[in-house]
Write a protein that holds these residues in place. Structure first.
Motif, PDB file in Angstrom:
ATOM      1  N   GLN A  40       0.859  -1.166   0.000  1.00  0.00           N
ATOM      2  CA  GLN A  40       0.000   0.000   0.000  1.00  0.00           C
ATOM      3  C   GLN A  40       0.905   1.228   0.000  1.00  0.00           C
ATOM      4  OE1 GLN A  40      -2.342   0.990   3.628  1.00  0.00           O
ATOM      5  NE2 GLN A  40      -4.043   0.443   2.299  1.00  0.00           N
ATOM      6  N   ARG A  56      -8.180  11.570  -2.905  1.00  0.00           N
ATOM      7  CA  ARG A  56      -8.546  10.541  -3.900  1.00  0.00           C
ATOM      8  C   ARG A  56      -8.160  10.982  -5.311  1.00  0.00           C
ATOM      9  NH1 ARG A  56     -11.859   5.841  -2.718  1.00  0.00           N
ATOM     10  NH2 ARG A  56     -12.020   5.500  -4.953  1.00  0.00           N
ATOM     11  N   GLU A  74      -4.962  -0.016  -7.368  1.00  0.00           N
ATOM     12  CA  GLU A  74      -6.339   0.397  -7.086  1.00  0.00           C
ATOM     13  C   GLU A  74      -6.342   1.491  -6.048  1.00  0.00           C
ATOM     14  OE1 GLU A  74      -8.261  -3.135  -5.808  1.00  0.00           O
ATOM     15  OE2 GLU A  74      -8.315  -3.950  -7.854  1.00  0.00           O
ATOM     16  N   SER A  76      -8.256   3.080  -2.968  1.00  0.00           N
ATOM     17  CA  SER A  76      -9.302   2.659  -2.036  1.00  0.00           C
ATOM     18  C   SER A  76      -9.364   3.633  -0.867  1.00  0.00           C
ATOM     19  CB  SER A  76      -9.046   1.243  -1.536  1.00  0.00           C
ATOM     20  OG  SER A  76      -8.133   1.268  -0.472  1.00  0.00           O
ATOM     21  N   GLY A  77     -10.497   3.575  -0.170  1.00  0.00           N
ATOM     22  CA  GLY A  77     -10.671   4.410   1.018  1.00  0.00           C
ATOM     23  C   GLY A  77     -10.420   5.870   0.690  1.00  0.00           C
ATOM     24  N   ASN A  82      -3.551   0.665  -3.464  1.00  0.00           N
ATOM     25  CA  ASN A  82      -3.278  -0.749  -3.221  1.00  0.00           C
ATOM     26  C   ASN A  82      -2.585  -1.325  -4.441  1.00  0.00           C
ATOM     27  OD1 ASN A  82      -4.386  -0.661  -0.726  1.00  0.00           O
ATOM     28  ND2 ASN A  82      -6.391  -1.440  -1.367  1.00  0.00           N
TER      29      ASN A  82
END
Ligand code: ARG
Length: 575
Positions: A40, A56, A74, A76-77, A82
């Motif tokens: 991550q 984001r 990806e 995320s959150g 990720n």
């Protein structure tokens, strides 16, 4: 450079530069192993703040720039990236690692001269259990630095000088040279010292003789020096027996005991006084390095010449540090010595710096060694309160190891060989697997256990792989098929192994052998899952799969064996 974390760091930095400008090329992408992916990257959050943009959005911009990345990215959150590496990438890297004799471990450029002060038992007393850790940790550091291509100069700073030698030599004369030598060689140094001490305390005539002997020794009287050599040679022969048993790389050529510095002590003091670094205080010559105060808030002295004119431990260390910088041309100096000497070394280093003896290029470091405790949480002692003899302890470890394997039907010589290897691995690994500055409880039961983060467990992992190869009728070196990582257990093992090279460098630079132990333990655990989930030589396994798996086994074996060898932990062929 196969370490995925480093590869990723570089890739993300390049992406940052492309997305947000070259000034971001050195930002730390904050990459960590992750539960949800391989890694991550958390850099989007911190960067978003500085750029006053939504995290984001920043993460998406980075992702776009990672389009050609060999794997999936990806968001995320709140803006985590990720990252999962593509199997082919891992497989190619693992294959290259298998073909690389250095397993991805780099070499130091430029090579440094690293002086490592370790072991350093005192001849006036027996080498005791406290010296075990400094010996084992120091030896691992020496091996690691050598592996990186640094020039290692081992310095065994034996306690081989000082006032006790007057009474020791007189006692040697009393009991006769032959008897004394036999006793010392057999590791009875403590008894020898105690007998001398008892006479010194109870017998005035002996005390007088001992005192006279100290001054004839210090004045360099040839007969006395000969007797001192008789004493020291026998003592060193015993130390060497311990080193041999432990498989420690120290030799007589590495001995640089306190006595070696005698001819330098006067000049050491004179120079410190002439430069104004040392001053007379109540008759003693002292350095008051800035920043050191005692409980009474008064400056703390490093006494380099006592008021009676005698030199001490600190004088020797001042001479030694100058010798290591000037004569040995050290770039780095490691002092692998007990925690309790921390203040001494801080003051010696500060005094040397004050004297201008430490160029910026030569850094001294005290690698602090934590105390070994008994099960009662106190300093490790025998029941009767004496310090435990190293030889007894090592012998007991070997005996316990012998019990572990007594049911195997090896011949007696092989049994002995394995028991020795397992016993020493148990003791050494236990020492190395906790961070060197923490205390730890000496517990043979735990050390020789075949499960958990122990030496025998690590040895067993290698023996398991070797046994696969024996059954396959193949030498590990001949397992050169490509590595394929289809099963999750294969993939996890393969990915983990790629981190070996970078880890060895980090461990060496940071003097942290316990991190190498942790890496190897993780390797063994992943191996054990692989072993359960991925049959290698069972009937029904197709030949290609078998060859791919044998290649992965070979890589794992080499990582384990190389790692253990760098730690100085022996590995038997079978267990
Ligand atoms: N002989 C000392 C002891 O047992 C350790 C010497 C460490 N090295 C040094 N340069 N002072 O405590």
């Amino acid at each position: 450079m196969t370490d995925p974390q480093i590869v990723l760091t570089e890739r993300v930095q390049q992406a940052l530069a492309r997305a947000f400008g070259p000034e971001h090329a050195d930002a730390d992408p904050l990459i960590r192993p992750s539960q949800f992916a391989d890694f991550q990257a958390n850099v989007a959050m911190s960067l978003a703040k500085r750029l006053r943009r939504a995290p984001r959005e920043v993460a998406e911009a980075i992702k776009t720039e990672l389009a050609d990345f060999p794997g999936t990215v990806e968001v995320s959150g709140p803006g985590f990236l990720n990252i999962t590496l593509a199997n082919p990438w891992i497989e190619v890297e693992a294959g290259q690692m298998l073909a690389d004799p250095r397993l991805g471990v780099g070499t130091a450029a430029p090579a440094q001269t690293v002086v490592i002060d370790y072991s350093a038992p005192n001849a006036a007393k027996e080498m005791h259990v406290g010296h075990l850790r400094t010996t084992i940790v120091g030896d691992a550091l020496a091996r690691l630095h050598e592996h990186l291509g640094n020039k290692v100069i081992r310095q065994n700073h034996l306690g081989d000088w000082g006032t006790p030698f007057g009474m020791l030599i007189e006692h040697l004369l009393d009991i006769g040279e032959q008897a004394a030598v036999a006793q010392l060689e057999a590791g009875q140094g403590t008894e020898f010292y105690q007998a001398a001490r008892a006479k010194f305390d109870g017998d005035e005539a002996f005390k007088t003789r001992a005192r006279v002997r100290v001054s004839t020794l210090q004045s360099g009287d040839p007969d006395t020096l000969r007797l001192w050599h008789v004493f020291m040679d026998a003592t060193v022969r015993f130390f060497n027996k311990v080193y041999d048993l432990l498989g420690v790389t120290l030799t007589d050529a590495d001995i640089a005991g306190e006595s070696m510095y005698n001819p330098m002590l006067q000049k050491t003091c004179d120079d410190l006084e002439a430069s104004g670094t040392a001053v007379l205080s109540e008759g003693a010559l002292c350095v008051f390095p800035p920043g050191f105060t005692g409980s009474d808030d008064k400056p703390l002295p490093l006494i380099i010449r006592k008021s009676d004119g005698g030199y001490g431990y600190a004088t020797t260390d001042m001479a030694a540090i100058r010798y290591r910088v000037h004569d040995l041309k050290a770039d780095r100096m490691l002092y692998v010595v007990g925690n309790e000497q921390a203040l001494h070394f801080q003051m010696v280093f500060a005094a040397a710096r004050q004297a201008g003896w430490l160029p910026d290029t030569a850094s001294p470091e005290h690698v602090r060694i934590g105390m070994m405790l008994g099960k009662d949480g106190r300093r490790f002692k025998t029941r009767s309160g004496e310090s435990v003899k190293l030889m007894d302890l090592l012998q007991e470890a070997i005996d316990r190891a012998a019990k572990l394997i007594e049911t195997r039907d090896y011949d007696a010589a092989t049994q002995r060989e394995i028991a020795h290897s397992v016993g020493m691995a148990a003791v050494k690994y236990a020492d190395l697997s906790v961070s060197h500055d923490s205390e730890y409880v000496f517990d043979l039961d735990r050390m020789v256990a075949m499960t958990g983060n122990t030496g025998p467990y690590m040895q067993y992992a290698t023996a398991r792989i070797r046994s696969i190869f024996r059954k396959a009728g193949l030498a590990p070196a001949d397992a050169t098929a490509s590595i394929v990582l289809d099963a999750p257990a294969e993939r996890a093992l393969g990915l983990h192994l790629l981190g070996f090279g970078e880890l060895v460098t980090q461990v060496t630079l940071g003097s942290e052998p316990h991190r190498l132990c942790a890496f190897l333990f993780q390797t063994a655990s992943l191996l054990s899952t692989f072993y359960e989930e991925c049959p290698v030589i069972k009937e029904g396994v197709d030949p290609d799969t078998r060859d791919h798996r044998l290649a992965l086994c070979a890589l794992t074996l080499r990582v384990l064996e190389t790692g253990l060898d760098l730690l100085g932990v022996p590995v038997p062929e079978r267990m």
